[in-house]
Motif scaffolding. Structure first.
Motif, PDB file in Angstrom:
ATOM      1  N   LEU A  44       4.515  15.322  35.233  1.00 21.76           N
ATOM      2  CA  LEU A  44       4.597  16.512  34.533  1.00 21.76           C
ATOM      3  C   LEU A  44       5.688  17.337  35.049  1.00 21.76           C
ATOM      4  O   LEU A  44       6.081  17.511  35.934  1.00 21.76           O
ATOM      5  CB  LEU A  44       3.373  17.365  34.151  1.00 21.76           C
ATOM      6  CG  LEU A  44       2.125  16.757  33.816  1.00 21.76           C
ATOM      7  CD1 LEU A  44       0.912  17.554  33.900  1.00 21.76           C
ATOM      8  CD2 LEU A  44       2.336  16.433  32.204  1.00 21.76           C
ATOM      9  N   CYS A  45       6.470  18.157  33.982  1.00 26.91           N
ATOM     10  CA  CYS A  45       7.275  19.280  34.459  1.00 26.91           C
ATOM     11  C   CYS A  45       6.359  20.375  35.190  1.00 26.91           C
ATOM     12  O   CYS A  45       5.054  20.482  34.818  1.00 26.91           O
ATOM     13  CB  CYS A  45       8.011  19.794  33.328  1.00 26.91           C
ATOM     14  SG  CYS A  45       7.024  20.978  32.247  1.00 26.91           S
ATOM     15  N   PRO A  46       6.887  21.478  35.945  1.00 31.05           N
ATOM     16  CA  PRO A  46       6.125  22.542  36.632  1.00 31.05           C
ATOM     17  C   PRO A  46       5.175  23.263  35.727  1.00 31.05           C
ATOM     18  O   PRO A  46       4.308  23.677  35.988  1.00 31.05           O
ATOM     19  CB  PRO A  46       7.002  23.281  37.512  1.00 31.05           C
ATOM     20  CG  PRO A  46       8.210  21.966  37.654  1.00 31.05           C
ATOM     21  CD  PRO A  46       8.289  21.480  36.289  1.00 31.05           C
ATOM     22  N   ASN A  47       5.827  23.566  34.333  1.00 31.72           N
ATOM     23  CA  ASN A  47       5.167  24.527  33.780  1.00 31.72           C
ATOM     24  C   ASN A  47       3.853  23.644  33.121  1.00 31.72           C
ATOM     25  O   ASN A  47       2.882  24.270  32.969  1.00 31.72           O
ATOM     26  CB  ASN A  47       6.117  24.728  32.356  1.00 31.72           C
ATOM     27  CG  ASN A  47       6.978  26.007  32.684  1.00 31.72           C
ATOM     28  OD1 ASN A  47       6.828  26.353  33.835  1.00 31.72           O
ATOM     29  ND2 ASN A  47       8.045  26.275  31.830  1.00 31.72           N
ATOM     30  N   CYS A  48       4.105  22.458  32.493  1.00 31.87           N
ATOM     31  CA  CYS A  48       3.023  21.763  31.997  1.00 31.87           C
ATOM     32  C   CYS A  48       1.956  21.511  33.084  1.00 31.87           C
ATOM     33  O   CYS A  48       0.619  21.312  32.726  1.00 31.87           O
ATOM     34  CB  CYS A  48       3.508  20.509  31.077  1.00 31.87           C
ATOM     35  SG  CYS A  48       4.525  20.847  29.830  1.00 31.87           S
ATOM     36  N   HIS A  49       2.401  21.266  34.244  1.00 32.98           N
ATOM     37  CA  HIS A  49       1.299  20.928  35.443  1.00 32.98           C
ATOM     38  C   HIS A  49       0.388  22.396  35.779  1.00 32.98           C
ATOM     39  O   HIS A  49      -0.898  22.164  35.567  1.00 32.98           O
ATOM     40  CB  HIS A  49       2.382  20.924  36.636  1.00 32.98           C
ATOM     41  CG  HIS A  49       1.419  20.454  37.899  1.00 32.98           C
ATOM     42  ND1 HIS A  49       1.921  19.932  39.174  1.00 32.98           N
ATOM     43  CD2 HIS A  49       0.220  20.337  38.182  1.00 32.98           C
ATOM     44  CE1 HIS A  49       0.994  19.743  39.927  1.00 32.98           C
ATOM     45  NE2 HIS A  49       0.116  19.955  39.384  1.00 32.98           N
ATOM     46  N   VAL A  50       1.028  23.649  35.396  1.00 30.36           N
ATOM     47  CA  VAL A  50       0.374  24.751  35.669  1.00 30.36           C
ATOM     48  C   VAL A  50      -0.628  24.737  34.483  1.00 30.36           C
ATOM     49  O   VAL A  50      -1.951  25.116  34.555  1.00 30.36           O
ATOM     50  CB  VAL A  50       1.172  26.019  35.628  1.00 30.36           C
ATOM     51  CG1 VAL A  50       0.188  27.167  35.528  1.00 30.36           C
ATOM     52  CG2 VAL A  50       1.889  25.928  37.063  1.00 30.36           C
ATOM     53  N   LEU A  51      -0.188  24.561  33.113  1.00 31.88           N
ATOM     54  CA  LEU A  51      -1.173  24.585  32.124  1.00 31.88           C
ATOM     55  C   LEU A  51      -2.160  23.668  32.072  1.00 31.88           C
ATOM     56  O   LEU A  51      -3.305  24.043  32.019  1.00 31.88           O
ATOM     57  CB  LEU A  51      -0.241  24.286  30.984  1.00 31.88           C
ATOM     58  CG  LEU A  51       0.852  25.283  30.440  1.00 31.88           C
ATOM     59  CD1 LEU A  51       1.647  24.706  29.301  1.00 31.88           C
ATOM     60  CD2 LEU A  51      -0.105  26.764  30.147  1.00 31.88           C
TER      61      LEU A  51
END
Ligand SMILES: [Zn+2]
Length: 295
Positions: A244-251
């Protein structure tokens, strides 16, 4: 009865990362040949080992700053071989690029200090444990030339962000080494499966298709679908990770998105990018959905 923890290390192209079996922190070495022979630091001349597996602080570099748990390490290149003075700009290539990639990949770096760097060592070299590259940047040194600098942080340092994310086992007495060991194991364990999933997806986010480019190469994160550690006890296997990209990881970690049985990312209604080499176990997606209260 306690079983000794497995030594947290891994090998890539003949380069050993992490702890070297049989080499405790603080072990002394007579010289560079001894370090090389023990696989603690490969090569006899360079400060940065192949693939950035280790660095030697040998006192030759005027720009290094050593604060113990953190080090501002100056990259290689652009120095006069005789005087050691910076006479040209450094480039983000070779060892410098390797250290930058260590940060992107989360790989540990062994740190060795030499007697010319630290007078308390008196003679030879000392293995001082594992550090991580926390950040890196280019700056103009007092000599007027560009240098690359690497902020190294001791992995066993309790205040480091990595340990906060780690699964620490509370224990009475001297639990610090166990804690550090647990965290190092976790970083390295994550690395193996994480590198694999990133390579399969060529660092492209499986949710939003973003592929981040950095000067050190592409960047992506591996994310466990069913979280590791208590109480979830998700496995560290390909079937339980996403690239995942960092944004989707957080989500995903924050339960804002989940994956349904048809491999759709909800609530987006978007199909998860998949690859035949990487099969996700639907049980883990179901577990994460339950955490979101989306059964
Ligand atoms: Zn994404």
């Amino acid at each position: 009865m306690t079983m000794p923890a497995p030594t947290p290390s891994f090998e890539i192209n003949g380069n050993l990362f992490g702890e070297v079996p049989g080499v405790p922190v603080g072990m002394r070495f007579t010289g560079r040949q001894a370090l090389h022979d023990a696989r603690v630091h490969r090569g006899l001349m360079r400060g940065i080992a192949p693939m950035g597996a280790s660095i030697v602080l040998s006192g030759g570099y005027e720009d290094d700053e050593d604060h113990g748990d953190t080090i501002l390490y100056t990259g290689e290149g652009g120095r006069d071989a005789n005087t050691g003075r910076q006479t040209a700009d450094q480039l983000l290539t070779l060892g410098n690029l390797a250290l930058a990639q260590s940060m992107e990949r989360g790989w540990p770096v062994r740190v060795i200090r030499g007697h010319q760097h630290d007078a308390t060592i008196r003679t030879g070299y000392r293995y001082d444990g594992l550090y991580r590259v926390a950040s890196y940047w280019s700056e103009r040194g007092p000599h007027g030339h560009l240098i690359w600098r690497f902020r190294m942080e001791r992995i066993s340092e309790p205040s480091s962000p990595a340990i906060q994310a780690g699964v620490s086992e509370p224990a009475s007495g001297s639990h610090e080494p166990l804690r550090a060991q647990t965290m190092v194991s976790r970083i390295i364990r994550n690395t193996r499966v994480g590198d694999q999933v990133k390579e399969i997806h060529d660092y492209r986010c499986q949710v939003c298709s973003t592929r981040l480019e950095t000067p050190a190469g592409p960047y992506a994160e591996s994310c466990h679908i069913r979280p590791l550690g208590r109480p979830h006890n998700g496995p560290d296997t390909l079937a339980n990770v996403l690239c995942l990209c960092p944004n989707c990881h957080v989500l995903l970690d924050d339960l804002a998105i989940w994956i349904d049985d048809d491999r759709m990312v909800q609530p987006y209604g978007k199909r998860l990018r998949v690859d035949p080499r990487h099969c996700i176990d639907v049980m883990h997606a179901q577990y994460q959905r339950a955490l979101c209260d989306k059964r």
